[in-house]
Design an enzyme around this catalytic site. Structure first.
Site, short mmCIF file in Angstrom:
data_model
loop_
_atom_site.label_atom_id
_atom_site.label_comp_id
_atom_site.label_asym_id
_atom_site.label_seq_id
_atom_site.Cartn_x
_atom_site.Cartn_y
_atom_site.Cartn_z
N LEU A 111 0.88 -1.16 0.00
CA LEU A 111 0.00 0.00 0.00
C LEU A 111 0.92 1.21 0.00
O LEU A 111 1.90 1.25 0.75
CB LEU A 111 -0.90 0.02 1.25
CG LEU A 111 -1.94 -1.11 1.37
CD1 LEU A 111 -2.68 -0.99 2.69
CD2 LEU A 111 -2.92 -1.09 0.20
N ASP A 112 0.61 2.22 -0.82
CA ASP A 112 1.52 3.36 -0.91
C ASP A 112 1.44 4.24 0.34
O ASP A 112 0.61 4.03 1.23
CB ASP A 112 1.30 4.15 -2.20
CG ASP A 112 -0.07 4.83 -2.27
OD1 ASP A 112 -0.58 5.24 -1.22
OD2 ASP A 112 -0.62 4.95 -3.38
N LEU A 113 2.32 5.22 0.39
CA LEU A 113 2.47 6.09 1.56
C LEU A 113 1.15 6.70 2.02
O LEU A 113 0.86 6.75 3.22
CB LEU A 113 3.48 7.20 1.23
CG LEU A 113 3.81 8.19 2.35
CD1 LEU A 113 4.65 7.52 3.42
CD2 LEU A 113 4.56 9.40 1.78
#
Length: 244
Positions: A111-113
């Site tokens: 999952l991205d930032l």
């Protein structure tokens, strides 16, 4: 004593240590180059050294390795941390949030930032590979907020797909929960995990994503798990949930 894994083919030492859940491949390579790893009693310094496990004896700091007990964890990833073991920019990672005594585990996908929600963690590489294999079409469900009013026409376009950077980006389904001129709230289901797929897809359709949270991955649900907290599921129960 933990049983040894049923790895039957030859593989390199760094991959072996990673597959056994002992360390990441990068960390394994550092250990090997530092002379900490022995194969059949002899120090090796090349991570690409081939071994047959469990026929060959492999040790770290003169301690024979064993297969790790397989574990499976549901983690509520907070927004603002990255899904990696370390970051060259010094940003906070999920492993800064998780307890150190959880042992080496890797994330199933990323999952991205700016994305929060359900992240699966395991030290079972075969199980991880099954979960991320696009041919299995395991559904991932997200709650998504986008700028502007998303129409049913645009929602259908998201399921048909768009080409971005040479890749086809496509949702399995889009359910509009609320829509206004200012923003729209959606439930989006994917069956694959391409890099930043939802953000890229809706940007291509003219709707910037402002909030993104994963609430389900296959049969595993986030439910009421608080942000930054984790819950372990026995690995056999997790396999049964996927009918493995």
């Amino acid at each position: 004593m933990a049983h040894k894994t049923a790895i039957s083919k030859r593989l390199t030492v760094d991959r072996l240590l990673s597959k056994l859940g002992i360390a990441s491949r990068g960390t394994s390579q550092e250990w090997i180059r530092g002379g900490r790893v022995r194969v059949n009693g002899r120090v090796i310094r090349d991570p690409a050294t081939w071994v047959s496990w469990p026929v060959d004896s492999v040790s770290i700091d003169e301690q024979a390795i064993q297969d790790s007990v397989k574990r499976f964890v549901l983690f509520h990833k907070p927004k603002g941390v990255i899904t990696t073991h370390s970051d060259e920019k010094g940003r906070k990672t999920i492993f800064d949030v998780l307890p150190a005594d959880l042992g080496f585990m890797h994330a199933v996908g990323r999952l991205d930032l700016a994305t929060s929600g359900l992240l699966l963690l395991t030290n079972d590489s075969a199980f991880s590979s099954f979960l991320t294999d696009p041919t299995h079409r395991i559904m991932r469900t997200y709650l998504v907020s986008v700028r502007g009013e998303l129409t049913e026409v645009r929602a259908r376009e998201a399921t048909v797909g768009v080409i971005d950077g040479g890749e086809r980006l496509q949702c399995h389904s889009v359910k509009i929960q609320k829509s206004s001129g200012r923003e729209s709230h959606l439930e989006v289901v994917l069956t694959q995990g391409k890099n930043r797929e939802i953000r890229r897809l809706f940007t291509a359709l003219g709707h910037e994503v402002t909030r993104l949270r994963r609430i389900q991955y296959g049969p595993f649900k986030l439910e009421d798990l608080p942000s930054g907290e984790w819950r372990e599921i026995p690995i056999e129960d997790a396999r049964k949930a996927l009918r493995l």
